[in-house]
Write a protein that holds these residues in place. Structure first.
Motif: not given
Length: 347
Positions: A249, A252-253, A256, A259, A262
């Motif tokens: 998570y 992937s955050s 960017r 959601q 992610r």
């Protein structure tokens, strides 16, 4: 005698049997394993087919093409899968000071590709199902080259491990993902009215199948699991999925992703193909060692399922809570507006 550093002794059986974890437990596990192996494998194959057909009914051809043409999410997931998980397995094995034979079992599990459980969890977390299936397929295909490389890097001096990579099983896993999933995609594309029914019925059967498999595994190993699995191995089996979810998570955050993407990358990173891990252990090590080693992928499979279901429950509660909060927040304002409009109209 060091069983791991002396691979020749695996082949000629020259090691003393009393050097294994618990002789009676190992014998019991092996005996029951032979009886239960066929039943569990049949259930797993049927469940896998149901899973992939049902998940295929949630996918769209145009979105799959989008992930293939612009593979940003897939590349990040592969980086997390083959970068984070093997390194994390190595660090945990060192931190908990595992014996060599247990450390190898943990490392093999860490080097495996993502499992199909990640697709089910992604659906429960309202993730991007198109990305999930593409990621699982890509990581399984890349396992043909990445697993021998990673096992060589992290398990140097163990030549039997590189030779034991089950290429045929990896290809079978890939076919078992793509063929049923392709059937589901075609149904969704040409007969979308049937896709909704198949998805609902399929998911209900999946839940029943997972429950049956879990009960069988608990009955199978109820007496021997805790006697063979040390607290250190249990801790690692519990920590690896959680750390994988978190790092997937976070990465992937950083890049960017959305959601939905992610959450998808997170479960794809934390879920491992434990069936493939068990197959490698069977091929690489003699039966006398399989008892203590086979318990780690079993424990990992159970714990990643439990932790994944817990994530889904927490996510669903969060969604419901925020939805109610938004309704409570917006409701008074809309009421005031209506009263104001009504009073203005009367005036």
């Amino acid at each position: 005698m060091d069983l791991i550093s002396d691979p020749d002794s695996w082949q000629n059986g020259s090691f003393p049997f009393n050097e294994t974890a618990d002789n009676s437990s190992v014998v019991n596990v092996l005996a029951v394993s032979l009886q239960m192996d066929t039943t569990i494998n049949i259930l797993l194959v049927v469940t896998l087919c149901l899973v992939m057909v049902s998940l295929g009914c949630t996918m769209e051809v145009s979105k799959i093409k989008g992930h293939i043409v612009k593979p940003k999410g897939v590349a990040i997931a592969v980086l997390a899968q083959y970068g984070i998980m093997p390194l994390m397995a190595f660090c945990l094995a060192k931190a908990f000071q595992l014996t060599e034979i247990m450390a190898v079992s943990v490392l093999i599990c860490g080097c495996c590709p993502g499992g199909t459980l990640s697709n089910v969890l992604a659906l429960g977390l309202q993730g991007d199902m198109n990305l999930s299936i593409v990621m699982t397929s890509c990581s399984t295909l890349l396992a043909l080259g990445m697993m021998p490389l990673l096992l060589f890097l992290y398990c140097k001096g163990f030549p039997n491990l590189q030779n034991a990579v089950p290429y045929a099983n990896i290809m079978i896993s890939l076919v078992m993902i793509l063929v049923p999933c392709g059937i589901g995609i075609l149904i969704n594309h040409f007969r979308p009215q049937y896709a909704k029914i198949i998805k609902k019925v399929g998911l209900a059967l999946i839940a029943i199948s997972f429950l049956v498999i879990a009960i069988i595994m608990i009955i199978w190993a109820r007496d021997d699991f805790l006697s063979i699995m040390s607290p250190s191995l249990l801790a690692i089996a519990a920590l690896m999925p959680v750390i994988g979810f978190a790092f997937g998570y976070i990465i992937s955050s950083v890049f960017r992703l959305s959601q939905r993407e992610r959450r998808t990358v997170a479960v794809e990173t934390g879920c491992q193909n434990t069936q493939l891990c068990a197959t490698i252990l069977k091929l690489a090590f003699p039966p006398e060692l399989m008892g203590p080693m086979f318990m780690f992928p079993v424990g990992y499979a159970v714990l990643q399922l439990v932790e994944g279901l817990l994530l889904i429950v927490l996510f669903r509660c969060y969604k419901r809570f925020t939805k109610k909060e938004n309704e409570i927040y917006h409701h008074p304002a809309s009421t005031e507006d209506k009263l104001r409009d009504a009073s203005t109209g009367n005036a």
